[in-house]
Design a protein around this motif. Structure first.
Motif, PDB file in Angstrom:
ATOM      1  N   LYS A  36      59.398 -17.046  -9.942  1.00 17.06           N
ATOM      2  CA  LYS A  36      60.277 -17.083  -8.703  1.00 17.06           C
ATOM      3  C   LYS A  36      60.597 -15.508  -8.622  1.00 17.06           C
ATOM      4  N   LYS A  37      61.206 -15.370  -9.949  1.00 19.18           N
ATOM      5  CA  LYS A  37      61.838 -13.797 -10.189  1.00 19.18           C
ATOM      6  C   LYS A  37      60.860 -12.833  -9.976  1.00 19.18           C
ATOM      7  N   TYR A  38      59.450 -13.073 -10.640  1.00 17.12           N
ATOM      8  CA  TYR A  38      58.478 -12.226 -10.375  1.00 17.12           C
ATOM      9  C   TYR A  38      58.008 -11.951  -8.909  1.00 17.12           C
ATOM     10  N   GLN A  39      58.116 -13.089  -8.187  1.00 14.76           N
ATOM     11  CA  GLN A  39      57.708 -13.005  -6.896  1.00 14.76           C
ATOM     12  C   GLN A  39      58.691 -12.126  -5.887  1.00 14.76           C
ATOM     13  N   LYS A  40      59.975 -12.461  -6.541  1.00 12.32           N
ATOM     14  CA  LYS A  40      61.202 -11.554  -5.734  1.00 12.32           C
ATOM     15  C   LYS A  40      60.933 -10.021  -5.953  1.00 12.32           C
ATOM     16  N   TYR A  41      60.586  -9.639  -7.211  1.00 11.22           N
ATOM     17  CA  TYR A  41      60.403  -8.497  -7.764  1.00 11.22           C
ATOM     18  C   TYR A  41      59.203  -7.695  -7.034  1.00 11.22           C
ATOM     19  N   CYS A  42      58.260  -8.595  -6.702  1.00 10.30           N
ATOM     20  CA  CYS A  42      57.097  -7.951  -6.071  1.00 10.30           C
ATOM     21  C   CYS A  42      57.340  -7.698  -4.591  1.00 10.30           C
ATOM     22  N   ARG A  43      58.522  -8.586  -3.978  1.00  9.41           N
ATOM     23  CA  ARG A  43      58.868  -8.092  -2.669  1.00  9.41           C
ATOM     24  C   ARG A  43      59.790  -6.899  -2.874  1.00  9.41           C
ATOM     25  N   THR A  44      60.752  -6.878  -3.834  1.00  4.45           N
ATOM     26  CA  THR A  44      61.629  -5.780  -3.633  1.00  4.45           C
ATOM     27  C   THR A  44      61.355  -4.568  -4.455  1.00  4.45           C
ATOM     28  N   SER A  45      60.418  -4.549  -5.386  1.00  6.46           N
ATOM     29  CA  SER A  45      60.519  -3.476  -6.282  1.00  6.46           C
ATOM     30  C   SER A  45      58.606  -3.460  -6.627  1.00  6.46           C
ATOM     31  N   ALA A  46      58.021  -3.643  -5.788  1.00  8.40           N
ATOM     32  CA  ALA A  46      56.708  -3.676  -6.004  1.00  8.40           C
ATOM     33  C   ALA A  46      55.855  -2.326  -6.859  1.00  8.40           C
ATOM     34  N   ASN A  47      56.639  -1.109  -6.377  1.00 12.58           N
ATOM     35  CA  ASN A  47      56.228  -0.055  -7.061  1.00 12.58           C
ATOM     36  C   ASN A  47      56.685   0.163  -8.757  1.00 12.58           C
ATOM     37  N   MET A  48      57.278  -0.726  -9.174  1.00  9.89           N
ATOM     38  CA  MET A  48      57.720  -0.832 -10.543  1.00  9.89           C
ATOM     39  C   MET A  48      56.933  -1.750 -11.379  1.00  9.89           C
ATOM     40  N   CYS A  49      55.761  -2.383 -10.917  1.00  8.14           N
ATOM     41  CA  CYS A  49      54.435  -2.827 -11.656  1.00  8.14           C
ATOM     42  C   CYS A  49      55.450  -4.330 -12.148  1.00  8.14           C
ATOM     43  N   PRO A  50      56.017  -5.218 -11.527  1.00 11.88           N
ATOM     44  CA  PRO A  50      56.735  -6.299 -12.060  1.00 11.88           C
ATOM     45  C   PRO A  50      55.705  -7.208 -12.716  1.00 11.88           C
ATOM     46  N   ALA A  51      56.285  -8.056 -13.643  1.00 13.68           N
ATOM     47  CA  ALA A  51      55.303  -8.483 -14.679  1.00 13.68           C
ATOM     48  C   ALA A  51      55.967 -10.122 -15.108  1.00 13.68           C
ATOM     49  N   ILE A  52      55.194 -10.979 -15.629  1.00 13.75           N
ATOM     50  CA  ILE A  52      55.588 -12.000 -16.167  1.00 13.75           C
ATOM     51  C   ILE A  52      55.465 -11.703 -17.697  1.00 13.75           C
ATOM     52  N   GLU A  53      56.243 -12.064 -18.832  1.00 15.40           N
ATOM     53  CA  GLU A  53      55.789 -11.798 -20.045  1.00 15.40           C
ATOM     54  C   GLU A  53      56.275 -13.220 -20.868  1.00 15.40           C
ATOM     55  N   PHE A  54      55.895 -13.272 -21.966  1.00 17.49           N
ATOM     56  CA  PHE A  54      55.964 -14.332 -22.877  1.00 17.49           C
ATOM     57  C   PHE A  54      56.132 -14.179 -24.231  1.00 17.49           C
ATOM     58  N   SER A  55      56.688 -14.884 -25.118  1.00 25.00           N
ATOM     59  CA  SER A  55      56.978 -14.774 -26.488  1.00 25.00           C
ATOM     60  C   SER A  55      56.720 -16.047 -27.032  1.00 25.00           C
ATOM     61  N   ILE A  56      55.758 -16.179 -28.053  1.00 23.32           N
ATOM     62  CA  ILE A  56      55.449 -17.181 -28.874  1.00 23.32           C
ATOM     63  C   ILE A  56      56.302 -17.232 -30.106  1.00 23.32           C
ATOM     64  N   HIS A  57      57.004 -18.406 -30.350  1.00 28.53           N
ATOM     65  CA  HIS A  57      57.982 -18.571 -31.440  1.00 28.53           C
ATOM     66  C   HIS A  57      57.307 -19.448 -32.429  1.00 28.53           C
ATOM     67  N   ASP A  58      56.723 -18.773 -33.380  1.00 26.54           N
ATOM     68  CA  ASP A  58      55.988 -19.302 -34.621  1.00 26.54           C
ATOM     69  C   ASP A  58      56.176 -18.684 -35.878  1.00 26.54           C
ATOM     70  N   PRO A  59      56.991 -19.435 -36.625  1.00 31.82           N
ATOM     71  CA  PRO A  59      57.269 -18.922 -37.918  1.00 31.82           C
ATOM     72  C   PRO A  59      55.994 -18.747 -38.793  1.00 31.82           C
ATOM     73  N   ASP A  60      55.088 -19.023 -38.594  1.00 31.50           N
ATOM     74  CA  ASP A  60      53.912 -18.649 -39.421  1.00 31.50           C
ATOM     75  C   ASP A  60      52.975 -17.720 -38.931  1.00 31.50           C
ATOM     76  N   SER A  61      53.384 -16.921 -37.912  1.00 29.80           N
ATOM     77  CA  SER A  61      52.592 -16.019 -37.220  1.00 29.80           C
ATOM     78  C   SER A  61      53.163 -14.474 -37.274  1.00 29.80           C
ATOM     79  N   ILE A  62      52.332 -13.353 -37.570  1.00 27.00           N
ATOM     80  CA  ILE A  62      53.058 -12.170 -37.480  1.00 27.00           C
ATOM     81  C   ILE A  62      53.418 -11.795 -36.085  1.00 27.00           C
TER      82      ILE A  62
END
Length: 116
Positions: A36-62
């Protein structure tokens, strides 16, 4: 005996996917909230290249706790394929399926709104 930590995923919505300091960067409780926030950014700030990002939380991974762009479809996996840990991770693959569903729902809603 120490209990093994559960591997989890967190989502972020970035107004500017490349330079997070150039706009809002929000940690979200769910992928739906990030979308939903990404969609909002696409409407209001498309020139800034909005994105959805993720982070995996895994104590066994670099790769634990690193933020990475989420492809918005399984066809758009280019950068993700560079990191096999992410490309093959079940939580990431499920998130891609979910965001594809969210986009399909958004398209159906647009078509309904246009036909009224």
């Amino acid at each position: 005996m120490k209990k093994k930590e559960e591997v989890t995923i967190t989502f972020y919505a970035a107004e500017c996917g490349e330079f997070h300091d150039f706009g809002e960067y929000t940690k979200c409780k769910t992928l739906e909230e990030a979308y939903k926030k990404y969609q909002k950014y696409c409407r209001t700030s498309a020139n800034m290249c909005p994105a959805i990002e993720f982070s995996i939380h895994d104590p066994d991974s670099i790769y634990s706790d690193m933020e990475y762009p989420l492809p918005l479809s399984s066809k758009d996996r280019g950068d993700l394929e560079l990191v096999p840990y992410y490309n093959e991770h079940p939580l990431v693959n499920e998130a891609i399926r979910q965001v594809e569903q969210l986009q399909k729902q958004q398209e159906k809603k647009k078509h309904r709104d246009v036909s009224r």
